[in-house]
Design a protein around this motif. Sequence first.
Motif, PDB file in Angstrom:
ATOM      1  N   UNK A  41       0.866  -1.172   0.000  1.00 13.59           N
ATOM      2  CA  UNK A  41       0.000   0.000   0.000  1.00 13.59           C
ATOM      3  C   UNK A  41       0.906   1.228   0.000  1.00 13.59           C
ATOM      4  N   UNK A  42       0.671   2.141  -0.941  1.00 14.97           N
ATOM      5  CA  UNK A  42       1.553   3.295  -1.139  1.00 14.97           C
ATOM      6  C   UNK A  42       0.935   4.589  -0.614  1.00 14.97           C
ATOM      7  N   UNK A  43       1.802   5.445  -0.050  1.00 15.39           N
ATOM      8  CA  UNK A  43       1.401   6.736   0.521  1.00 15.39           C
ATOM      9  C   UNK A  43       2.365   7.810   0.040  1.00 15.39           C
ATOM     10  N   UNK A  44       1.968   9.054   0.150  1.00 15.57           N
ATOM     11  CA  UNK A  44       2.860  10.137  -0.265  1.00 15.57           C
ATOM     12  C   UNK A  44       3.987  10.374   0.730  1.00 15.57           C
ATOM     13  N   UNK A  45       3.830   9.952   1.981  1.00 10.56           N
ATOM     14  CA  UNK A  45       4.908  10.008   2.985  1.00 10.56           C
ATOM     15  C   UNK A  45       4.805   8.795   3.897  1.00 10.56           C
ATOM     16  N   UNK A  46       5.898   8.456   4.570  1.00 15.51           N
ATOM     17  CA  UNK A  46       5.851   7.371   5.556  1.00 15.51           C
ATOM     18  C   UNK A  46       5.053   7.786   6.777  1.00 15.51           C
ATOM     19  N   UNK A  47       5.049   9.079   7.076  1.00 13.58           N
ATOM     20  CA  UNK A  47       4.257   9.569   8.193  1.00 13.58           C
ATOM     21  C   UNK A  47       2.771   9.282   7.965  1.00 13.58           C
ATOM     22  N   UNK A  48       2.292   9.481   6.734  1.00 13.47           N
ATOM     23  CA  UNK A  48       0.898   9.162   6.407  1.00 13.47           C
ATOM     24  C   UNK A  48       0.660   7.660   6.484  1.00 13.47           C
ATOM     25  N   UNK A  49       1.647   6.892   6.093  1.00 12.76           N
ATOM     26  CA  UNK A  49       1.512   5.431   6.156  1.00 12.76           C
ATOM     27  C   UNK A  49       1.312   4.964   7.592  1.00 12.76           C
ATOM     28  N   UNK A  50       2.100   5.505   8.515  1.00 13.07           N
ATOM     29  CA  UNK A  50       1.968   5.115   9.929  1.00 13.07           C
ATOM     30  C   UNK A  50       0.579   5.461  10.448  1.00 13.07           C
ATOM     31  N   UNK A  51       0.091   6.638  10.111  1.00 11.58           N
ATOM     32  CA  UNK A  51      -1.230   7.073  10.591  1.00 11.58           C
ATOM     33  C   UNK A  51      -2.356   6.206  10.033  1.00 11.58           C
TER      34      UNK A  51
END
Length: 191
Positions: A41-51
Amino acid sequence: MTPQSTSKIRTLHTLGPRGTNCEAAAREWFTRNNVDAGEVVLYSTLEQAVKSMPVENSHALLGCVVYPELHTLVFSNLKKLVLGECFVFPTFNMLFARRPGTTELRTVACHPAPQNLVPSGPRIILVNSNAQAALDCANGVVDACITTLPAARAAGLEIISDHGPVSMGFTIHMHRERSTNAALQGEACAT
């Protein structure tokens, strides 16, 4: 402290969009661990991924050791994440590329990590990933970019220089198991 097993991981959350080194590393991790139906699953930042990552043992975060502020991400999530594994995997070829027909290179999109690959002269515009740099270049936001070979090809960019693959470290961050969470917090406070 015994590390939590990574054997239950079936979904890795990481940096996107498609074509990032993190995406490739996630797919490689599934291959190395014989997980046939792994999901990335891809996100624009790793911070968004964690959330956004569900609090389930089958979900984990894949990071890169050169990701800006990885230390902040780790230490701000100590109560919920634990480092489960690190592995080395070569990146895609890292390129300096431009939009076809562009002759004057005033601006270059680049993820913060490889910005030393930008030649002197152009102004660097920082973006969230190497794949995003290629998209911004293709869309005329910037004149050139530092990106990966697959992202440059997908965006139809011309290669100016090829720096080759880079041996890179990638990390797997898992949710702490509830039963060991209190003991681990006690260990952290004691040191």
